[in-house]
Design an enzyme around this catalytic site. Structure first.
Site, PDB file in Angstrom:
ATOM      1  N   MET A   1       0.809  -1.213   0.000  1.00 25.57           N
ATOM      2  CA  MET A   1       0.000   0.000   0.000  1.00 25.57           C
ATOM      3  C   MET A   1       0.846   1.267   0.000  1.00 25.57           C
ATOM      4  O   MET A   1       0.433   2.289  -0.560  1.00 25.57           O
ATOM      5  CB  MET A   1      -0.940  -0.008   1.213  1.00 25.57           C
TER       6      MET A   1
ATOM      7  N   LYS B   1     -10.830  13.701  -8.466  1.00 24.74           N
ATOM      8  CA  LYS B   1     -10.690  14.020  -7.049  1.00 24.74           C
ATOM      9  C   LYS B   1      -9.930  15.341  -6.890  1.00 24.74           C
ATOM     10  O   LYS B   1      -9.170  15.746  -7.784  1.00 24.74           O
ATOM     11  CB  LYS B   1      -9.886  12.920  -6.334  1.00 24.74           C
TER      12      LYS B   1
ATOM     13  N   ARG C   1      -2.647   5.896  -3.866  1.00 25.47           N
ATOM     14  CA  ARG C   1      -1.808   4.756  -4.233  1.00 25.47           C
ATOM     15  C   ARG C   1      -2.225   3.528  -3.424  1.00 25.47           C
ATOM     16  O   ARG C   1      -1.941   2.391  -3.806  1.00 25.47           O
ATOM     17  CB  ARG C   1      -0.337   5.073  -3.959  1.00 25.47           C
TER      18      ARG C   1
ATOM     19  N   ASP D   1     -15.903   8.262  -9.935  1.00 29.47           N
ATOM     20  CA  ASP D   1     -15.089   8.044  -8.739  1.00 29.47           C
ATOM     21  C   ASP D   1     -15.689   6.959  -7.848  1.00 29.47           C
ATOM     22  O   ASP D   1     -15.091   6.589  -6.849  1.00 29.47           O
ATOM     23  CB  ASP D   1     -14.942   9.354  -7.961  1.00 29.47           C
TER      24      ASP D   1
ATOM     25  N   GLU E   1     -15.799   3.859  -8.574  1.00 31.17           N
ATOM     26  CA  GLU E   1     -15.336   2.808  -9.486  1.00 31.17           C
ATOM     27  C   GLU E   1     -15.096   1.469  -8.806  1.00 31.17           C
ATOM     28  O   GLU E   1     -15.170   0.419  -9.447  1.00 31.17           O
ATOM     29  CB  GLU E   1     -14.047   3.257 -10.184  1.00 31.17           C
TER      30      GLU E   1
ATOM     31  N   ARG F   1     -16.835  -0.259  -6.710  1.00 27.59           N
ATOM     32  CA  ARG F   1     -17.984  -1.168  -6.750  1.00 27.59           C
ATOM     33  C   ARG F   1     -18.186  -1.765  -8.137  1.00 27.59           C
ATOM     34  O   ARG F   1     -18.748  -2.844  -8.272  1.00 27.59           O
ATOM     35  CB  ARG F   1     -19.237  -0.422  -6.276  1.00 27.59           C
TER      36      ARG F   1
END
Length: 518
Positions: A199, A290, A299, A360, A362, A364
């Protein structure tokens, strides 16, 4: 013969130091020891060490207890460091474990005793690391697994891209025969640290292809029980994953569908537990761009994929007797000329059409196709994890992962697992009230945002995912609020948290022992 250093909780007075200290001994490049001490219930109580600490202090003729009596009381999470007291351990960190009676708290929904150990050991390890001590032995504090977790989690630092790195520290249990429990804690923590590392890595160094390759490399040593399939765009197209592809087409980076099979059960035909993780390796928001402030944190929008893949690796390393499959749709969400536009309609794998009113939202979309594919394995249980909604962060902050589930049985196991790990979960509603909001779409079967877009965002997102689930035991974990850590959890440093990797591992372990469903 010793030197006492103030660490958070105060130090010996100058006069008392003079009465004992003949020579100041450097703490650098020597061996360290961490010992636990419990908080006094009453001011005039005798200081109480752990079993290992008591034995060690006796070997010093009570010198450590005497020195601790000069300073302020040892409170939970505080540390005092002494040098030169013992030939084998020139550097000793005494850490406060809180009350000895601490245990499961029904209000806090965690085992406070275990959490206190993780916190104390992690703080002690970091203090000895700051003194550049490369080797540390850790008092198990009555719970070797929690002590190991605290040590390994506390020492994690993502400094791979820096020229100057912190001292590498090796840790091992001090005078403990419970090595199996210690090693289990090490593996739990290393699994979470892997998720943290994935992450934290910048998006240009963690594309979908690189992510899949990293996981394959990590699992290569377990090839006897684990198979990794890296599915290319052509395979995704064959599977008719139109929702996933609609997000991926906005980026020049090729999408990947990562599939992991761990066959841990003695019965290879046993229906599997399936973990599904959202794998957006960078989320710009697409055309619904965003704000630039804080966008670098996106990221880590593949935190769902990072945690489920790391959990499977840990389960395999621990030989948990359960068949687990991991599915991770991996892509970027970017605003190129081919990107989804607000109002576009796309078709998911199960044939349902989706009006994309917010590009945004996205996560789901890619999860919808992954959940459809998960059903082809005839699973009894599906658990998906995703940094899905900012609304989840608003609702719970970093206190707990929000869980939406259609199964009381699965919820019970998840909650019990989280109490043990200290990485809490909290159940959220899956009312039809929210389903109606995503099902009433002007152009398609579903809308990817609720018609009341500013209200109940985490709940409408979960309701959307539910439209792609038919199994009786499914849970959606929205981990947006727990994605990163500032100072909320003491045994995790600042940065990406890797939560709830340990809870997923603990869940798998518990499900392997419950034959009611599995």
């Amino acid at each position: 013969m010793f030197y006492a250093r103030k660490i958070f909780s105060g130090s010996l007075s100058r006069n008392s130091c003079r009465s004992f200290c003949l020579t100041r001994i450097s703490c650098s490049n020597t061996k360290g020891l961490i010992l636990g001490v419990f908080e006094k219930a009453q001011e005039d109580d005798v200081l109480q060490f752990t079993e290992a600490g008591e034995a060690f202090d006796k070997s010093l003729s009570g010198k450590l207890r005497e020195l601790l009596s000069y300073g302020p009381a040892m409170k939970k999470g505080k540390t005092r460091v002494f040098c030169g007291l013992h030939q084998d351990f020139p550097n000793i960190a005494v850490v406060g474990l809180g009350k000895k009676s601490s245990g499961v708290c029904s209000l806090e929904l965690l085992d406070e005793g275990k959490e206190n150990i993780r916190t104390a050991v992690s703080v002690g390890c970091r203090q000895l690391q700051s003194l550049e001590i490369p080797s540390v032995e850790v008092d198990p504090c009555g719970d070797p697994q929690s002590a190991a977790e605290g040590a390994v989690l506390g020492l994690f630092e993502y400094d791979e891209l820096k020229e100057k790195k912190k001292t590498a520290v090796t840790v091992q249990p001090f005078r403990s025969t419970e090595n199996e429990a210690w090693q289990k804690g090490v593996m739990y923590a290393e699994g979470q640290n892997l998720a943290r590392r994935l992450m934290e890595t910048p998006a240009n160094l963690m594309t979908p292809t690189i992510f899949a390759d990293k996981i394959q490399q990590k699992l290569s040593s377990l090839s006897g029980k684990v198979q990794v399939h890296i599915r290319a765009k052509s395979w995704i197209e064959e599977q008719k994953m139109g929702a996933f592809l609609s997000v991926a087409k906005g980026s020049d980076e090729a999408p990947i569908f990562l599939e992991i099979h761990y066959n841990g059960s003695n019965n290879s035909n046993e229906d599997p537990l399936i973990f599904v993780g959202k794998g957006i390796t960078f989320d710009s928001g697409g055309i619904s761009l965003k704000p630039s402030s804080g966008m670098d944190a996106m990221r880590a929008d593949m935190g769902g994929a990072a945690t489920v893949c790391s959990a499977i690796l840990t389960a395999a390393a621990l030989h948990i007797p359960l068949n687990i499959k991991g599915l991770a749709p991996l892509c970027e969400n970017m605003p190129n000329g081919k990107a989804n536009k607000p109002g576009d309609v796309v078709k998911a794998k199960n044939g349902k059409t989706i009006q994309v009113d917010n590009t945004d939202a996205e996560g789901r979309l890619i999860l919808a196709d992954a959940l459809c594919y998960a059903h082809t394995f005839n699973p009894k249980v599906i658990v998906n994890a995703a940094t899905l909604t900012g609304a989840m962060d608003v609702a719970l902050g970093s206190a707990a992962t929000g869980v939406f589930t259609n199964s009381d049985w699965l919820w019970t196991h998840l909650q019990q697992a989280s109490i043990v790990t200290g990485d809490r979960v909290w159940r959220m509603p899956l009312f039809q009230h929210y389903t109606k909001q995503v099902a009433e779409s002007q152009l398609a079967d579903l809308n990817n945002v609720g018609k009341h877009a500013k209200s109940g965002g985490a709940c409408t997102a979960a309701a959307f995912l539910k439209e792609f689930v038919t199994v009786p035991h499914w849970a959606h974990l929205d981990i947006a609020g727990v994605m990163s850590n500032k100072d909320e959890i003491a045994h995790l440093g600042k940065g990406m948290s890797g939560r709830p990797t340990r809870t997923l591992v603990e869940l798998a372990d518990r499900l392997s022992q419950d034959k009611q469903i599995m």
